[in-house]
Design an enzyme around this catalytic site. Structure first.
Site, PDB file in Angstrom:
ATOM      1  N   GLY A  33       2.807  -1.109   4.356  1.00 41.25           N
ATOM      2  CA  GLY A  33       2.809   0.324   4.023  1.00 41.25           C
ATOM      3  C   GLY A  33       4.227   0.814   3.787  1.00 41.25           C
ATOM      4  N   GLY A  34       4.830   1.395   4.818  1.00 42.37           N
ATOM      5  CA  GLY A  34       6.155   2.015   4.697  1.00 42.37           C
ATOM      6  C   GLY A  34       7.182   1.145   3.987  1.00 42.37           C
ATOM      7  N   ASN A  50       0.865  -1.188   0.000  1.00 40.09           N
ATOM      8  CA  ASN A  50       0.000   0.000   0.000  1.00 40.09           C
ATOM      9  C   ASN A  50       0.902   1.239   0.000  1.00 40.09           C
ATOM     10  OD1 ASN A  50      -1.799   2.049   0.518  1.00 40.09           O
ATOM     11  ND2 ASN A  50      -2.281   1.398   2.614  1.00 40.09           N
ATOM     12  N   TRP A  51       0.994   1.869  -1.169  1.00 38.35           N
ATOM     13  CA  TRP A  51       1.921   3.011  -1.297  1.00 38.35           C
ATOM     14  C   TRP A  51       1.366   4.265  -0.614  1.00 38.35           C
ATOM     15  CZ3 TRP A  51       3.703   3.083  -7.176  1.00 38.35           C
ATOM     16  CH2 TRP A  51       4.375   1.887  -7.447  1.00 38.35           C
ATOM     17  N   LYS A  52       0.097   4.279  -0.299  1.00 38.54           N
ATOM     18  CA  LYS A  52      -0.553   5.480   0.253  1.00 38.54           C
ATOM     19  C   LYS A  52      -0.290   6.651  -0.715  1.00 38.54           C
ATOM     20  CE  LYS A  52      -0.141   3.374   4.730  1.00 38.54           C
ATOM     21  NZ  LYS A  52      -0.087   3.513   6.177  1.00 38.54           N
ATOM     22  N   SER A  68       3.340  -2.231  10.365  1.00 39.15           N
ATOM     23  CA  SER A  68       4.786  -2.297  10.617  1.00 39.15           C
ATOM     24  C   SER A  68       5.412  -3.633  10.208  1.00 39.15           C
ATOM     25  CB  SER A  68       5.098  -1.968  12.084  1.00 39.15           C
ATOM     26  OG  SER A  68       4.676  -0.640  12.382  1.00 39.15           O
ATOM     27  N   GLY A 107       2.378   2.132  10.850  1.00 36.33           N
ATOM     28  CA  GLY A 107       3.361   3.207  10.772  1.00 36.33           C
ATOM     29  C   GLY A 107       4.060   3.501  12.085  1.00 36.33           C
ATOM     30  N   HIS A 130      -9.481   1.347   4.647  1.00 31.95           N
ATOM     31  CA  HIS A 130      -8.210   1.485   5.371  1.00 31.95           C
ATOM     32  C   HIS A 130      -8.426   2.421   6.564  1.00 31.95           C
ATOM     33  CE1 HIS A 130      -4.130   2.707   6.326  1.00 31.95           C
ATOM     34  NE2 HIS A 130      -3.753   1.560   5.778  1.00 31.95           N
ATOM     35  N   GLU A 186      -5.548  -4.940  10.362  1.00 34.85           N
ATOM     36  CA  GLU A 186      -4.514  -3.940  10.616  1.00 34.85           C
ATOM     37  C   GLU A 186      -4.816  -3.207  11.927  1.00 34.85           C
ATOM     38  OE1 GLU A 186      -2.325  -2.718   6.811  1.00 34.85           O
ATOM     39  OE2 GLU A 186      -4.035  -1.395   7.046  1.00 34.85           O
ATOM     40  N   GLU A 227      -6.854   4.827   7.621  1.00 34.91           N
ATOM     41  CA  GLU A 227      -6.671   6.263   7.327  1.00 34.91           C
ATOM     42  C   GLU A 227      -7.909   6.849   6.652  1.00 34.91           C
ATOM     43  OE1 GLU A 227      -2.915   5.744   5.371  1.00 34.91           O
ATOM     44  OE2 GLU A 227      -2.067   5.146   7.300  1.00 34.91           O
TER      45      GLU A 227
HETATM   46  P1  PGA Z   1       2.796   0.244   7.732  1.00 37.40           P
HETATM   47  O1  PGA Z   1       1.348   0.523   7.103  1.00 37.40           O
HETATM   48  O2  PGA Z   1       3.322  -1.007   7.111  1.00 37.40           O
HETATM   49  O3  PGA Z   1       3.609   1.472   7.342  1.00 37.40           O
HETATM   50  O4  PGA Z   1       2.616   0.118   9.197  1.00 37.40           O
HETATM   51  C1  PGA Z   1       0.447  -0.528   6.855  1.00 37.40           C
HETATM   52  C2  PGA Z   1      -0.819   0.015   6.221  1.00 37.40           C
HETATM   53  O5  PGA Z   1      -1.253   1.112   6.592  1.00 37.40           O
HETATM   54  O6  PGA Z   1      -1.411  -0.629   5.345  1.00 37.40           O
END
Ligand code: PGA
Length: 263
Positions: free
Chosen positions: A241-242, A12-14, A220, A180, A104, A174, A106
């Site tokens: 994500g990251g 997930n590149w956001k 994470s 994050g 998600h 998640e 967010e």
């Molecule tokens: P993260 O994000 O790996 O940076 O914790 C995961 C996500 O939000 O899908």
């Protein structure tokens, strides 16, 4: 129950990487996996770039006949019409997206997406032949008040109520406190909640659906901790994500079998 679920590693590149950067990134990722002789039938790899990158990614994937899958990070509940700024699932399907992330944390947090809206978006994805990656997860506060699985199971339940037994979905657990933060859940915590989610799929959609639905862990995830999650019987992959923004790291996560094998 015989486990035949093909693991999915989803990046997930956001809101990162523009369309030019997306081309360079996908090319490097494909080379890295090819050099490592990655078997996509043993582990599916998917990227989720911003909307504006999808056409570029589609062109590259189709021209170079890459085995990488891709999808969008959201979609509209509507199929077309006067909804300024929205993106229809029909447009995503026209770009050969296989997946779409829905709900998600967010989106839930910054765009006030409710469980009901998430359920509607899941149906919209299905109408266009997209596989929804439905995200659920508890906040640190929820965890303290309700324990580990109550909130994610309740969130998923609202979606499951709208689906029939033949629905094709992916679920991503998640925990919001792990996203994050560098503070991933333990493999045992992830297993406990993923097992509870699978049990709820079984009781609403039936054993067959529960047996074939992939449930991912996210929060994470990195190359150093993926093996522990993938050893769990109810964890079928990861939403990353990251670490999905670093080609070498994401490629190493996708090749988790090598770490599992040697750990
Ligand atoms: P993260 O994000 O790996 O940076 O914790 C995961 C996500 O939000 O899908």
């Amino acid at each position: 129950m015989a486990v035949t679920r093909v693991p999915l590693i989803a990046g997930n590149w956001k809101m990162n990487l523009d369309h030019l950067q997306s081309i360079a990134f996908v090319q490097k990722l494909a080379w890295s996996l090819r050099d490592a002789k990655h078997d996509y039938r043993a582990c599916e790899v998917a990227v989720f770039p911003p909307f504006t990158d999808l056409r570029s990614v589609q062109t590259l994937v189709s021209a170079d006949k890459l085995d990488l899958a891709y999808g969008a990070q959201d979609l509209s509940v509507h199929d077309s019409g006067a909804y300024t700024g929205e993106i229809s699932g029909a447009f995503l399907a026209a770009l050969d997206c296989r997946y779409v992330i829905i709900g998600h944390s967010e989106r839930r947090q910054y765009h006030a997406e409710s469980d009901e809206l998430v359920a509607e978006k899941t149906l919209a994805a299905g109408r266009h032949g997209l596989v929804p990656v439905v995200c659920v997860g508890e906040t640190a506060d929820d965890l303290e008040k309700h324990g580990p699985s109550a909130v994610p199971v309740a969130q998923l339940d609202v979606v499951l109520q709208q689906l029939s037994g033949d629905a094709d979905i992916v679920v991503a657990y998640e925990p919001v406190w792990a996203i994050g933060s560098g503070q991933a859940a333990t493999p045992e915590q992830a297993q406990q909640v993923c097992a509870a989610l699978r049990a709820r799929i079984a009781s609403t959609l039936g054993d067959e659906a529960a047996g074939r639905t992939r449930i991912l862990y996210g929060g994470s995830v990195k190359a150093a901790n993926i093996a522990g999650f993938m050893k769990q019987p109810d964890v079928d992959g990861a939403l990353v994500g990251g670490a999905s923004l670093d080609v070498d790291e994401f490629s190493a996560i996708s090749r988790f079998r090598q770490h599992v094998g040697t750990a």
